[in-house]
Scaffold this motif. Structure first.
Motif, short mmCIF file in Angstrom:
data_model
loop_
_atom_site.label_atom_id
_atom_site.label_comp_id
_atom_site.label_asym_id
_atom_site.label_seq_id
_atom_site.Cartn_x
_atom_site.Cartn_y
_atom_site.Cartn_z
N GLY A 35 0.76 -1.11 0.10
CA GLY A 35 -0.04 -0.03 0.03
C GLY A 35 0.96 1.27 -0.10
N ASP A 36 0.07 2.40 0.15
CA ASP A 36 0.76 3.69 0.26
C ASP A 36 1.35 4.06 1.66
N HIS A 37 2.10 4.63 1.71
CA HIS A 37 2.87 4.98 3.29
C HIS A 37 3.81 6.29 2.85
N GLU A 38 4.50 6.63 4.02
CA GLU A 38 5.30 7.71 4.08
C GLU A 38 6.64 7.15 4.53
N LEU A 39 7.57 7.38 3.99
CA LEU A 39 9.18 7.10 4.70
C LEU A 39 9.59 8.40 5.11
N GLN A 40 10.02 8.40 6.33
CA GLN A 40 10.75 9.72 6.90
C GLN A 40 12.10 9.40 7.39
N ILE A 41 13.17 10.20 6.90
CA ILE A 41 14.36 9.93 6.98
C ILE A 41 14.85 11.73 7.62
N ALA A 42 15.58 11.36 8.57
CA ALA A 42 16.55 12.49 9.04
C ALA A 42 17.83 11.85 8.71
N PHE A 43 18.68 13.05 8.30
CA PHE A 43 20.09 12.61 7.66
C PHE A 43 20.96 13.96 7.83
N THR A 44 22.29 13.72 7.74
CA THR A 44 23.30 14.66 7.51
C THR A 44 23.92 14.25 6.15
N ALA A 45 24.31 15.13 5.43
CA ALA A 45 25.02 15.14 4.00
C ALA A 45 26.22 15.96 4.01
N LEU A 46 27.37 15.56 3.32
CA LEU A 46 28.51 16.22 3.22
C LEU A 46 28.14 17.30 2.36
N VAL A 47 28.85 18.40 2.55
CA VAL A 47 28.83 19.48 1.77
C VAL A 47 30.36 19.67 0.98
N ASN A 48 30.38 19.14 -0.23
CA ASN A 48 31.82 19.10 -0.82
C ASN A 48 32.02 20.49 -1.65
N ASP A 49 33.46 20.15 -2.41
CA ASP A 49 33.85 21.25 -3.11
C ASP A 49 34.02 20.58 -4.56
N HIS A 50 33.36 19.61 -5.09
CA HIS A 50 33.32 18.70 -6.16
C HIS A 50 32.43 18.86 -7.06
N MET A 51 31.37 19.69 -7.01
CA MET A 51 30.31 19.80 -7.95
C MET A 51 29.64 18.62 -7.98
N GLU A 52 29.12 17.82 -6.69
CA GLU A 52 28.53 16.47 -6.78
C GLU A 52 27.46 16.63 -5.38
N GLY A 53 26.35 16.57 -5.75
CA GLY A 53 25.34 16.60 -4.70
C GLY A 53 25.07 18.05 -4.23
N LEU A 54 25.53 18.05 -2.84
CA LEU A 54 25.56 19.42 -2.11
C LEU A 54 26.89 19.99 -2.32
N TYR A 55 26.98 21.15 -2.77
CA TYR A 55 28.56 21.63 -2.74
C TYR A 55 28.79 23.05 -2.71
N ARG A 56 29.90 23.49 -2.19
CA ARG A 56 30.05 24.83 -2.17
C ARG A 56 30.29 25.52 -3.65
N SER A 57 30.00 26.68 -3.67
CA SER A 57 30.56 27.29 -4.99
C SER A 57 30.88 28.91 -4.30
N ARG A 58 31.88 29.51 -5.02
CA ARG A 58 32.48 30.87 -4.71
C ARG A 58 32.19 31.75 -6.00
N TYR A 59 31.82 32.77 -5.57
CA TYR A 59 32.02 33.92 -6.56
C TYR A 59 32.38 35.17 -5.90
N THR A 60 32.97 36.31 -6.74
CA THR A 60 33.34 37.48 -6.39
C THR A 60 32.65 38.42 -6.84
N LEU A 61 32.19 39.55 -5.91
CA LEU A 61 31.35 40.66 -6.27
C LEU A 61 31.71 41.83 -5.66
N ALA A 62 32.10 42.88 -6.42
CA ALA A 62 32.65 43.96 -5.86
C ALA A 62 34.01 43.76 -5.21
N GLY A 63 34.87 42.85 -5.50
CA GLY A 63 36.15 42.56 -5.00
C GLY A 63 36.05 41.81 -3.69
#
Length: 167
Positions: free
Chosen positions: A97-125
């Motif tokens: 039948g139909d149900h709801e799966l609930q998951i609490a998690f922690t994800a790695l924030v990486n610097d490799h453009m995969e999944g969640l990642y950091r991006s940097r930009y420069t504005l006004a120096g």
């Protein structure tokens, strides 16, 4: 139902909608999250297998809300890094039948453009850091537990909780 292989997930449980919430801060190495997934159980199962890698998931953070409103907690969670899978086990079979799966998690924030990642930009120096996502081809599994396969399409609702001043 088609059972999984080393490369494909089992089809005993499938998703139809995700409600995802992330708490992100570009200064932090990880992001906390919760995901509520509308699932259909096609045959009674004592485990749910989906994709996940670079994630931390504790059994206490996993439960299935059955269609009658009963919470069924997970008894175990195994992250299989080599196969990029997350297996959650339950003491009793989940009914069809139909149900709801609930998951609490922690994800790695990486610097490799995969999944969640950091991006940097420069504005006004001045350099700024933001969090971005990349889910092509199999990178969503690095950001949250999911069925990250092309034939298992589902809808998404995403909420971001960010530090003051970032919105």
């Amino acid at each position: 139902m088609t059972q999984g292989s080393r490369y494909r997930l089992p089809r005993t449980v499938t998703p139809s909608a995700y409600d995802l919430e992330w708490w992100v801060d570009p200064a932090e190495p990880t992001a906390k999250g919760t995901v509520r997934i509308a699932i259909t159980v096609h045959e009674p199962v004592t485990e749910i297998v989906l994709n996940g890698t670079d994630l931390v998931v504790e059994p206490t953070g996993v439960r299935v809300m059955s269609s009658d409103g009963k919470a069924v907690p997970a008894t175990g969670v195994v992250v299989e890094s080599a196969d990029e899978r997350l297996t959650m086990t339950f003491a009793d079979p989940l009914p069809v039948g139909d149900h709801e799966l609930q998951i609490a998690f922690t994800a790695l924030v990486n610097d490799h453009m995969e999944g969640l990642y950091r991006s940097r930009y420069t504005l006004a120096g001045q350099e700024h850091v933001v969090i971005a996502t990349h889910f092509e081809a199999t990178d969503a599994r690095r950001a949250f537990p999911c069925w990250d396969e092309p034939d298992l399409k589902a809808t998404f609702a995403i909420t971001l909780v960010v530090p003051d001043g970032m919105a």
